[in-house]
Scaffold this motif. Structure first.
Motif, mmCIF file in Angstrom:
data_model
loop_
_atom_site.group_PDB
_atom_site.id
_atom_site.type_symbol
_atom_site.label_atom_id
_atom_site.label_comp_id
_atom_site.label_asym_id
_atom_site.label_seq_id
_atom_site.Cartn_x
_atom_site.Cartn_y
_atom_site.Cartn_z
ATOM 1 N N ARG A 49 -24.987 30.730 39.933
ATOM 2 C CA ARG A 49 -25.713 29.609 39.318
ATOM 3 C C ARG A 49 -25.505 28.326 40.104
ATOM 4 N N ALA A 50 -24.284 28.073 40.523
ATOM 5 C CA ALA A 50 -23.992 26.861 41.300
ATOM 6 C C ALA A 50 -24.735 26.894 42.628
ATOM 7 N N ASN A 51 -24.799 28.059 43.255
ATOM 8 C CA ASN A 51 -25.530 28.186 44.522
ATOM 9 C C ASN A 51 -27.028 27.938 44.323
ATOM 10 N N GLN A 52 -27.588 28.452 43.233
ATOM 11 C CA GLN A 52 -29.013 28.229 42.961
ATOM 12 C C GLN A 52 -29.310 26.754 42.757
ATOM 13 N N ILE A 53 -28.453 26.066 42.034
ATOM 14 C CA ILE A 53 -28.652 24.629 41.813
ATOM 15 C C ILE A 53 -28.589 23.879 43.135
ATOM 16 N N GLU A 54 -27.626 24.241 43.981
ATOM 17 C CA GLU A 54 -27.496 23.583 45.284
ATOM 18 C C GLU A 54 -28.723 23.855 46.156
ATOM 19 N N ILE A 55 -29.214 25.076 46.145
ATOM 20 C CA ILE A 55 -30.400 25.430 46.944
ATOM 21 C C ILE A 55 -31.614 24.655 46.458
ATOM 22 N N ARG A 56 -31.800 24.569 45.151
ATOM 23 C CA ARG A 56 -32.946 23.825 44.608
ATOM 24 C C ARG A 56 -32.868 22.344 44.968
ATOM 25 N N THR A 57 -31.664 21.776 44.924
ATOM 26 C CA THR A 57 -31.488 20.370 45.305
ATOM 27 C C THR A 57 -31.818 20.174 46.776
ATOM 28 N N ASP A 58 -31.359 21.078 47.626
ATOM 29 C CA ASP A 58 -31.648 20.986 49.062
ATOM 30 C C ASP A 58 -33.142 21.124 49.347
ATOM 31 N N ILE A 59 -33.815 22.016 48.619
ATOM 32 C CA ILE A 59 -35.258 22.202 48.808
ATOM 33 C C ILE A 59 -36.008 20.933 48.415
ATOM 34 N N ALA A 60 -35.589 20.305 47.324
ATOM 35 C CA ALA A 60 -36.238 19.062 46.894
ATOM 36 C C ALA A 60 -36.062 17.970 47.950
ATOM 37 N N LYS A 61 -34.886 17.871 48.545
ATOM 38 C CA LYS A 61 -34.645 16.878 49.601
ATOM 39 C C LYS A 61 -35.508 17.172 50.821
ATOM 40 N N LEU A 62 -35.582 18.449 51.194
ATOM 41 C CA LEU A 62 -36.416 18.824 52.346
ATOM 42 C C LEU A 62 -37.881 18.500 52.099
ATOM 43 N N TYR A 63 -38.352 18.761 50.875
ATOM 44 C CA TYR A 63 -39.739 18.474 50.530
ATOM 45 C C TYR A 63 -40.016 16.969 50.658
ATOM 46 N N GLU A 64 -39.090 16.137 50.193
ATOM 47 C CA GLU A 64 -39.252 14.686 50.331
ATOM 48 C C GLU A 64 -39.288 14.270 51.795
ATOM 49 N N MET A 65 -38.410 14.860 52.596
ATOM 50 C CA MET A 65 -38.362 14.509 54.024
ATOM 51 C C MET A 65 -39.644 14.923 54.732
ATOM 52 N N VAL A 66 -40.173 16.086 54.388
ATOM 53 C CA VAL A 66 -41.427 16.554 54.997
ATOM 54 C C VAL A 66 -42.576 15.644 54.587
ATOM 55 N N SER A 67 -42.591 15.236 53.338
ATOM 56 C CA SER A 67 -43.658 14.346 52.854
ATOM 57 C C SER A 67 -43.611 13.012 53.600
ATOM 58 N N GLU A 68 -42.411 12.457 53.780
ATOM 59 C CA GLU A 68 -42.269 11.203 54.528
ATOM 60 C C GLU A 68 -42.692 11.379 55.981
ATOM 61 N N LEU A 69 -42.349 12.502 56.578
ATOM 62 C CA LEU A 69 -42.728 12.764 57.960
ATOM 63 C C LEU A 69 -44.252 12.865 58.100
ATOM 64 N N ARG A 70 -44.918 13.509 57.165
ATOM 65 C CA ARG A 70 -46.381 13.622 57.191
ATOM 66 C C ARG A 70 -47.022 12.246 57.092
ATOM 67 N N GLU A 71 -46.464 11.372 56.239
ATOM 68 C CA GLU A 71 -47.008 10.018 56.106
ATOM 69 C C GLU A 71 -46.849 9.250 57.416
#
Length: 73
Positions: A49-71
């Motif tokens: 469960r802790a690993n899943q939470i960490e993975i989801r948090t990392d994915i959300a950060k990556l998604y934000e970074m990709v969105s900023e890069l596209r802009e």
């Protein structure tokens, strides 16, 4: 009447009267039951469960970074 504890002997008068604790190689008594209450044993479901939470948090950060890069592009 015979004593119940036949194999035990009284400590010698010069020994101090208290037995010394035995030191075990790994620091723990191998005769102690190591059940669920043992803090050194981790619950695999809790770790997953802790690993899943960490993975989801990392994915959300990556998604934000990709969105900023596209802009920026």
């Amino acid at each position: 009447m015979e004593p119940l504890l036949v194999g035990l002997q009284a400590p010698a008068s010069g020994s101090g009267g208290s037995p010394k604790a035995q030191v075990y190689p790994n620091g723990r008594d191998p005769n102690i039951d190591t059940g669920i209450d043992d803090p050194s044993r981790l619950d695999p479901k809790a770790v997953a469960r802790a690993n899943q939470i960490e993975i989801r948090t990392d994915i959300a950060k990556l998604y934000e970074m990709v969105s900023e890069l596209r802009e920026q592009i």
